[in-house]
Design a protein around this motif. Structure first.
Motif, PDB file in Angstrom:
ATOM      1  N   PRO A 116     -14.982  37.113 -32.004  1.00  0.00           N
ATOM      2  CA  PRO A 116     -14.003  37.892 -31.241  1.00  0.00           C
ATOM      3  C   PRO A 116     -14.310  39.383 -31.369  1.00  0.00           C
ATOM      4  N   LEU A 117     -13.655  40.180 -30.572  1.00  0.00           N
ATOM      5  CA  LEU A 117     -13.818  41.625 -30.646  1.00  0.00           C
ATOM      6  C   LEU A 117     -13.193  42.149 -31.939  1.00  0.00           C
ATOM      7  N   ASP A 118     -13.576  43.339 -32.317  1.00  0.00           N
ATOM      8  CA  ASP A 118     -13.112  43.932 -33.579  1.00  0.00           C
ATOM      9  C   ASP A 118     -11.907  44.823 -33.310  1.00  0.00           C
ATOM     10  N   GLY A 119     -10.775  44.200 -33.070  1.00  0.00           N
ATOM     11  CA  GLY A 119      -9.551  44.922 -32.736  1.00  0.00           C
ATOM     12  C   GLY A 119      -8.630  44.006 -31.967  1.00  0.00           C
ATOM     13  N   PHE A 120      -7.683  44.573 -31.228  1.00  0.00           N
ATOM     14  CA  PHE A 120      -6.754  43.754 -30.444  1.00  0.00           C
ATOM     15  C   PHE A 120      -7.019  43.953 -28.960  1.00  0.00           C
ATOM     16  N   VAL A 121      -6.594  42.981 -28.152  1.00  0.00           N
ATOM     17  CA  VAL A 121      -6.741  43.045 -26.699  1.00  0.00           C
ATOM     18  C   VAL A 121      -5.365  43.298 -26.078  1.00  0.00           C
TER      19      VAL A 121
END
Length: 545
Positions: free
Chosen positions: A178-183
């Motif tokens: 997943p990405l390193d943060g929030f969506v």
């Protein structure tokens, strides 16, 4: 940890129920409509799995009976936004660490629940809160959302199976992280399925999400959150924040932990999002992924070889189903003068037969437009066209309107003599179709006119029995539409069949309903393992003769 190479269930597009007279699904849905009509729901932001009652409320009403309150929703403020981001960040390590099949199981269960006991509930909430007919709610809130949740799992397995070559002595592999943060997911009012897909597609990968629904579709969003909770979605993975755009969006976009934006809405708002992200780019921990599906000025182009009846049907359905409130709706058409008299007659007959009213009355083809602001914009455009007859407009068919009980605008056809009349160029997002009648001998020139008239590039259609004409349109209009239809209306894309999205002012064309979109929420890591690594630094070429 996973202890097997698991194969997800093969997805199949959900069959569309007909709700025909005498059918059990018709009786069941009508009963649920009656039940929900008698309720007053109190929806609220959901942060870390818990509702937050802010006290700052806004009513939820039926567009086709705006005196009928379906309930209220509590609006989020900056405090709830910051709490939601913190909740998403707190939930991220454990959610991302879950084996992929465990995350997939949540959404496969959600699809199964929606296929069964939750179908009527979400369809009825969509009908009452967004003024969709039974058919429009069924293909959207039930079938398409089931398809999104089912097919996305299949796409994820296909993505993970894409692995690099490994020469002898080496093992190369790719992790799909997943990405390193929030969506940040921002959803529109017009499609419940989009509202369900925007936060859950990134979540399937292991991302955690802050979701802002449109204020005019909070009721169906509230039901989706309850459904996901029932399906086993852990707290904090998706945080639900109804409220005004600036109150929610500004603090989200200012947060350095933002990893991506999954957006469907207006072109102007997406411009603002992109601009704000650009201004803040130095403060983010990573470059945020921006995925947007925005507006459209979708066309139907008719060649003189086309079948008149199919053209008329496509225009009536493509322009006026769900009151034209689809980014893919047919809103401009180019018709050859040789066919115009017959097409005009067919449209006139169709307009006379279309019924509009309460969507709980299944005889109605149309409901109301979504709110008072939309009603004012649309009726203003129709009235302006009526006043412009002889000055760029030849005539206006239909266009009756009344907002005494609901925001009702009847199907409206503007026949323009100016191919660049305002409603040929600008997105209105309502039941307004503008037609330009062109000389049949100028087919090629008019294709170029179509390509250059609008800044959008979402959907379009050509009607022609002459295959050369159809091919000519495909070539000349290659960049005018991301979804192009031959002898079919420009609406109704199906997950797994027609991946959806456009370019130009219509978005980033990341194709919802495909592996391409899912891949945007992945940050891949390449791993190389060498089994017998070298033990000296020098190379053979360096040795003495």
């Amino acid at each position: 940890m996973s202890i097997g190479l698991f194969r997800a269930p093969t997805p199949v597009n959900e069959p569309v129920r007909t709700y025909a007279p005498g059918s059990p699904e018709r009786a069941s849905l009508k009963a649920e409509l009656a039940r929900q009509s008698g309720l007053e729901v109190e929806a609220a932001p959901i942060v870390a799995g818990r509702p937050v009652h802010t006290g700052d409320t806004s009513p939820m009403v039926m567009p086709h009976d705006h005196r009928h309150r379906l309930g209220v929703f509590h609006k989020a403020s900056a405090a709830e936004v910051h709490a939601a981001i913190d909740a998403a960040q707190a939930a991220r390590p454990e959610w991302a660490a879950l084996p992929w099949e465990e995350r997939a199981s949540v959404f496969l269960r959600a699809a199964a629940l929606l296929r069964g006991p939750w179908r009527d509930r979400l369809n009825a909430a969509t009908m009452l809160g967004q003024s969709k007919t039974a058919h429009q709610a069924e293909i959207d809130a039930a079938c398409e959302l089931i398809d999104f949740w089912s097919f996305n799992v299949q796409y994820l397995t296909e993505i993970m199976a894409d692995q690099p070559l490994s020469p002898t002595g080496t093992w190369n592999r790719v992790e799909y992280r997943p990405l390193d943060g929030f969506v940040f997911a921002v959803s529109p009012f017009n499609f419940t399925s989009i509202a369900g897909n925007l936060p859950t597609a990134p979540a399937l990968i292991g991302n955690t999400v802050v979701w802002k629904p449109a204020s005019t579709s909070v009721l169906s969003g509230h039901v989706i959150m309850e459904l996901l909770h029932e399906a086993g979605l852990p707290p904090g993975v998706i945080n639900f924040l109804p409220g005004s755009g600036p109150a929610v969006g500004d603090p989200v976009l200012a947060d350095s932990r933002l990893a991506g934006v999954h957006f469907t809405g207006s072109t102007d708002v997406f411009h603002g999002v992109w601009r704000t992200v650009g201004e803040n780019i130095a403060r983010y921990h990573q470059y945020p992924r921006l995925v947007g599906e925005t507006g459209g000025k979708d066309f139907v182009f008719v060649h003189q070889s086309a079948d008149v009846d199919t053209v008329v049907t496509a225009l009536l359905r493509g322009a006026f189903e769900f009151q034209g409130q689809k980014c893919s709706a047919a809103s401009r058409a180019y018709v050859p003068d040789t066919l115009w008299p017959k097409i005009r007659a067919g449209l006139g007959d169709g307009l006379a037969q279309i019924q509009m009213g309460d969507v709980a009355d299944f005889r109605n083809f149309m409901g109301a437009v979504i709110d008072a602001r939309s009603y004012a914009k649309l009726t203003g455009a129709v009235n302006e066209a009526k006043a412009s007859v002889g000055k760029g407009v030849q005539e206006v068919l239909g266009g009756e309107h009344d907002d005494a009980r609901g925001w009702f605008l009847g199907p409206s056809v503007i026949v323009a003599t100016d191919p660049r009349y305002r409603t040929m160029c600008e997105e209105l997002f309502g039941p307004v179709l503008t037609i330009y009648v062109y000389p049949a001998a100028e087919y090629a020139q008019t294709l170029d006119l179509c390509d250059s008239t609008s800044p959008y590039g979402l959907t379009g259609a050509v009607f022609a029995r002459d295959r050369r004409a159809a091919h000519q349109a495909l070539v000349r209009l290659r960049h005018a539409a991301g979804n192009f239809y031959v002898n079919d209306k420009p609406t109704g894309a199906v997950v797994g069949q027609q991946p959806f999205g456009g370019t130009r002012a219509s978005g980033t064309n990341d194709k919802a309903g495909s592996a391409q979109n899912l891949g945007r929420w992945i940050s891949a890591r390449t791993i190389k393992e060498t089994f017998d690594p070298p033990r000296r630094f020098s190379y053979p070429f360096m040795d003495e003769e």
